[in-house]
Design a protein around this motif. Sequence first.
Motif, PDB file in Angstrom:
ATOM      1  N   PHE A 118       0.824  -1.200   0.000  1.00 30.01           N
ATOM      2  CA  PHE A 118       0.000   0.000   0.000  1.00 30.01           C
ATOM      3  C   PHE A 118       0.866   1.262   0.000  1.00 30.01           C
ATOM      4  CE2 PHE A 118      -2.485  -3.415   1.809  1.00 30.01           C
ATOM      5  CZ  PHE A 118      -3.732  -3.259   1.214  1.00 30.01           C
ATOM      6  N   ASN A 119       0.213   2.383  -0.234  1.00 28.44           N
ATOM      7  CA  ASN A 119       0.846   3.706  -0.119  1.00 28.44           C
ATOM      8  C   ASN A 119       2.102   3.859  -0.977  1.00 28.44           C
ATOM      9  OD1 ASN A 119      -1.048   4.678   1.909  1.00 28.44           O
ATOM     10  ND2 ASN A 119      -0.058   3.201   3.287  1.00 28.44           N
ATOM     11  N   GLY A 120       2.018   3.336  -2.193  1.00 28.81           N
ATOM     12  CA  GLY A 120       3.122   3.498  -3.134  1.00 28.81           C
ATOM     13  C   GLY A 120       4.230   2.481  -3.009  1.00 28.81           C
ATOM     14  N   GLY A 121       4.104   1.558  -2.055  1.00 33.57           N
ATOM     15  CA  GLY A 121       5.121   0.521  -1.908  1.00 33.57           C
ATOM     16  C   GLY A 121       5.091  -0.451  -3.077  1.00 33.57           C
ATOM     17  N   LYS A 122       6.241  -1.023  -3.386  1.00 35.36           N
ATOM     18  CA  LYS A 122       6.341  -1.968  -4.496  1.00 35.36           C
ATOM     19  C   LYS A 122       6.958  -3.275  -4.025  1.00 35.36           C
ATOM     20  CE  LYS A 122       6.747   1.517  -8.144  1.00 35.36           C
ATOM     21  NZ  LYS A 122       7.570   2.009  -9.290  1.00 35.36           N
ATOM     22  N   CYS A 123       6.544  -4.341  -4.686  1.00 32.42           N
ATOM     23  CA  CYS A 123       7.081  -5.659  -4.372  1.00 32.42           C
ATOM     24  C   CYS A 123       8.547  -5.722  -4.790  1.00 32.42           C
ATOM     25  CB  CYS A 123       6.275  -6.726  -5.104  1.00 32.42           C
ATOM     26  SG  CYS A 123       6.823  -8.416  -4.785  1.00 32.42           S
ATOM     27  N   GLY A 124       9.405  -6.178  -3.895  1.00 33.67           N
ATOM     28  CA  GLY A 124      10.825  -6.284  -4.190  1.00 33.67           C
ATOM     29  C   GLY A 124      11.402  -7.550  -3.596  1.00 33.67           C
ATOM     30  N   ALA A 125      12.653  -7.824  -3.930  1.00 34.71           N
ATOM     31  CA  ALA A 125      13.303  -9.054  -3.487  1.00 34.71           C
ATOM     32  C   ALA A 125      14.233  -8.790  -2.316  1.00 34.71           C
ATOM     33  CB  ALA A 125      14.091  -9.663  -4.638  1.00 34.71           C
ATOM     34  N   MET A 126      14.186  -9.703  -1.357  1.00 35.16           N
ATOM     35  CA  MET A 126      15.179  -9.744  -0.286  1.00 35.16           C
ATOM     36  C   MET A 126      15.592 -11.199  -0.140  1.00 35.16           C
ATOM     37  SD  MET A 126      15.024  -8.572   3.726  1.00 35.16           S
ATOM     38  CE  MET A 126      15.108  -6.825   3.343  1.00 35.16           C
ATOM     39  N   GLY A 127      16.737 -11.519  -0.728  1.00 36.91           N
ATOM     40  CA  GLY A 127      17.135 -12.918  -0.771  1.00 36.91           C
ATOM     41  C   GLY A 127      16.138 -13.703  -1.607  1.00 36.91           C
ATOM     42  N   TYR A 128      15.643 -14.808  -1.065  1.00 36.86           N
ATOM     43  CA  TYR A 128      14.641 -15.608  -1.759  1.00 36.86           C
ATOM     44  C   TYR A 128      13.253 -15.355  -1.182  1.00 36.86           C
ATOM     45  CZ  TYR A 128      18.436 -18.036  -4.067  1.00 36.86           C
ATOM     46  OH  TYR A 128      19.533 -18.326  -4.837  1.00 36.86           O
ATOM     47  N   GLU A 129      13.000 -14.106  -0.847  1.00 38.33           N
ATOM     48  CA  GLU A 129      11.707 -13.707  -0.301  1.00 38.33           C
ATOM     49  C   GLU A 129      11.259 -12.419  -0.977  1.00 38.33           C
ATOM     50  OE1 GLU A 129       9.696 -12.611   4.051  1.00 38.33           O
ATOM     51  OE2 GLU A 129      11.857 -12.969   3.871  1.00 38.33           O
ATOM     52  N   LEU A 130       9.961 -12.317  -1.252  1.00 35.80           N
ATOM     53  CA  LEU A 130       9.390 -11.106  -1.823  1.00 35.80           C
ATOM     54  C   LEU A 130       8.775 -10.275  -0.705  1.00 35.80           C
ATOM     55  CD1 LEU A 130       7.705 -12.609  -5.015  1.00 35.80           C
ATOM     56  CD2 LEU A 130       9.834 -11.312  -4.889  1.00 35.80           C
ATOM     57  N   ILE A 131       9.148  -9.006  -0.660  1.00 32.25           N
ATOM     58  CA  ILE A 131       8.674  -8.126   0.403  1.00 32.25           C
ATOM     59  C   ILE A 131       8.178  -6.819  -0.201  1.00 32.25           C
ATOM     60  CG2 ILE A 131      10.306  -9.111   2.067  1.00 32.25           C
ATOM     61  CD1 ILE A 131      11.963  -6.491   1.672  1.00 32.25           C
ATOM     62  N   CYS A 132       7.525  -6.006   0.615  1.00 38.56           N
ATOM     63  CA  CYS A 132       7.109  -4.673   0.193  1.00 38.56           C
ATOM     64  C   CYS A 132       8.252  -3.689   0.438  1.00 38.56           C
ATOM     65  CB  CYS A 132       5.871  -4.227   0.970  1.00 38.56           C
ATOM     66  SG  CYS A 132       4.346  -5.047   0.460  1.00 38.56           S
ATOM     67  N   ASP A 133       8.614  -2.983  -0.609  1.00 43.57           N
ATOM     68  CA  ASP A 133       9.634  -1.939  -0.516  1.00 43.57           C
ATOM     69  C   ASP A 133       8.893  -0.611  -0.364  1.00 43.57           C
ATOM     70  OD1 ASP A 133      11.902  -0.433  -0.610  1.00 43.57           O
ATOM     71  OD2 ASP A 133      12.317  -0.765  -2.740  1.00 43.57           O
ATOM     72  N   CYS A 134       8.859  -0.090   0.850  1.00 43.76           N
ATOM     73  CA  CYS A 134       8.050   1.091   1.159  1.00 43.76           C
ATOM     74  C   CYS A 134       8.789   2.379   0.798  1.00 43.76           C
ATOM     75  CB  CYS A 134       7.687   1.104   2.640  1.00 43.76           C
ATOM     76  SG  CYS A 134       6.859  -0.405   3.211  1.00 43.76           S
ATOM     77  N   ILE A 135       8.026   3.445   0.623  1.00 43.93           N
ATOM     78  CA  ILE A 135       8.605   4.744   0.290  1.00 43.93           C
ATOM     79  C   ILE A 135       8.181   5.777   1.330  1.00 43.93           C
ATOM     80  CG2 ILE A 135       8.668   4.242  -2.180  1.00 43.93           C
ATOM     81  CD1 ILE A 135       6.177   5.993  -2.501  1.00 43.93           C
ATOM     82  N   GLY A 136       8.937   6.868   1.375  1.00 44.71           N
ATOM     83  CA  GLY A 136       8.582   7.973   2.255  1.00 44.71           C
ATOM     84  C   GLY A 136       8.514   7.558   3.715  1.00 44.71           C
ATOM     85  N   GLN A 137       7.446   7.996   4.376  1.00 44.07           N
ATOM     86  CA  GLN A 137       7.287   7.738   5.806  1.00 44.07           C
ATOM     87  C   GLN A 137       6.693   6.369   6.105  1.00 44.07           C
ATOM     88  OE1 GLN A 137       4.405  10.448   7.437  1.00 44.07           O
ATOM     89  NE2 GLN A 137       2.881  10.043   5.845  1.00 44.07           N
ATOM     90  N   TRP A 138       6.281   5.657   5.050  1.00 44.67           N
ATOM     91  CA  TRP A 138       5.550   4.413   5.259  1.00 44.67           C
ATOM     92  C   TRP A 138       6.487   3.264   5.588  1.00 44.67           C
ATOM     93  CZ3 TRP A 138       0.657   5.322   5.978  1.00 44.67           C
ATOM     94  CH2 TRP A 138       0.085   6.445   5.364  1.00 44.67           C
ATOM     95  N   THR A 139       6.007   2.375   6.444  1.00 46.44           N
ATOM     96  CA  THR A 139       6.814   1.243   6.883  1.00 46.44           C
ATOM     97  C   THR A 139       5.896   0.065   7.204  1.00 46.44           C
ATOM     98  OG1 THR A 139       8.540   0.562   8.443  1.00 46.44           O
ATOM     99  CG2 THR A 139       6.761   1.937   9.316  1.00 46.44           C
ATOM    100  N   GLY A 140       6.488  -1.021   7.639  1.00 43.49           N
ATOM    101  CA  GLY A 140       5.700  -2.199   7.984  1.00 43.49           C
ATOM    102  C   GLY A 140       5.659  -3.208   6.855  1.00 43.49           C
ATOM    103  N   THR A 141       5.096  -4.358   7.140  1.00 42.09           N
ATOM    104  CA  THR A 141       5.060  -5.465   6.182  1.00 42.09           C
ATOM    105  C   THR A 141       4.373  -5.075   4.884  1.00 42.09           C
ATOM    106  OG1 THR A 141       5.008  -7.049   8.015  1.00 42.09           O
ATOM    107  CG2 THR A 141       4.358  -7.860   5.840  1.00 42.09           C
ATOM    108  N   PHE A 142       3.295  -4.287   4.991  1.00 43.28           N
ATOM    109  CA  PHE A 142       2.528  -3.907   3.801  1.00 43.28           C
ATOM    110  C   PHE A 142       2.531  -2.395   3.566  1.00 43.28           C
ATOM    111  CE2 PHE A 142       0.558  -7.747   5.666  1.00 43.28           C
ATOM    112  CZ  PHE A 142       0.882  -8.652   4.652  1.00 43.28           C
ATOM    113  N   CYS A 143       3.484  -1.702   4.189  1.00 43.80           N
ATOM    114  CA  CYS A 143       3.627  -0.244   4.034  1.00 43.80           C
ATOM    115  C   CYS A 143       2.389   0.504   4.532  1.00 43.80           C
ATOM    116  CB  CYS A 143       3.915   0.127   2.576  1.00 43.80           C
ATOM    117  SG  CYS A 143       5.372  -0.680   1.887  1.00 43.80           S
ATOM    118  N   GLN A 144       1.843   0.056   5.637  1.00 44.61           N
ATOM    119  CA  GLN A 144       0.656   0.707   6.193  1.00 44.61           C
ATOM    120  C   GLN A 144       0.944   1.446   7.493  1.00 44.61           C
ATOM    121  OE1 GLN A 144      -1.790  -3.001   5.989  1.00 44.61           O
ATOM    122  NE2 GLN A 144      -3.321  -1.683   5.014  1.00 44.61           N
ATOM    123  N   GLY A 145       2.153   1.260   8.030  1.00 44.67           N
ATOM    124  CA  GLY A 145       2.521   1.966   9.245  1.00 44.67           C
ATOM    125  C   GLY A 145       3.340   3.199   8.924  1.00 44.67           C
TER     126      GLY A 145
END
Length: 213
Positions: A184-211
Motif C-alpha cells: 500500500f501507499n506506493g510501496g512496491k514488491c521487491g526481493a530480499m534474498g529468496y523472499e518477496l517483500i514490500c519496498d516502502c517509500i517515504g514515511q511508510w513502513t511495515g510489512t505492507f507499508c501501512q505503518g
Amino acid sequence: MKNATQDVRVERRHATTPADEYNERNGPQKFLSSNEISTIEPFTFMGLPSLRYLYLNHNKIRSLESNTFVNMSKLYRLYLHTNEISTIEPFSFTNLPSLRYIHLYGNNISHIEEHAFGNLTSLSTLDLTGNQLNCDCSIFPFWSWLIKRSSIGTSSKCSNGTLVTSLQPAVLETCHPDNCPQCFNGGKCGAMGYELICDCIGQWTGTFCQGTM
C-alpha cells in the motif's frame, strides 16, 4: 535519415575509426569496437535492417536500455563483450528474428530485467561468461526464461559460481510474482534474498507499508 552512428556517444581519445564492410560470406557488418562508447541511444541501429554482424565490443558501455537493439531483421551475431555493462533493461533486444549469437562475456552484469531478451526465436548462444549475477528473487524472470529455452547454450553464473540453469525450482518457487504481497501507499514488491517483500517509500513502513515512522 541519420547515420546509424550519430546517436552513439563516442569519445575518441585512443579510438579507431568505425568501419563498415561487406563480406561475401557473412554479409553486411559494422565495426564499432574500441571506440570508448559509453552510451547507445534507443533505436540507434533500427535503420540498418540488413546488418548481419555488429561489433560493439571493447568499449565502455554501462547499460543496455529498452529498445537498444530493435527491428534488425537480419542481425545474426552481436558482439558486446568486454564492456562495463551492469544492467540489461526490459526489451533491450526486440524483434530480432535472425539473431543466433549474443556475446556478453567480460562485463559487470549483475541484474537482468524481465523481458530483457524478449522473444528471440533463433537464439542459440548467450555467452555471459565472467559476469556475476545476483541470484536472489530478482533472478527469477531470467531463470524462467532460460528454463523454457533449454536449447540456448549459456554459461551464466551466480556470484557464488552456481550455474543459473542449475538453480532448483523449489528454491525459487517463493519468488514467483504471484507471491508478491499487496503493498500500500506506493510501496512496491521487491526481493530480499529468496523472499518477496514490500519496498516502502517515504514515511511508510511495515510489512505492507501501512505503518508510519
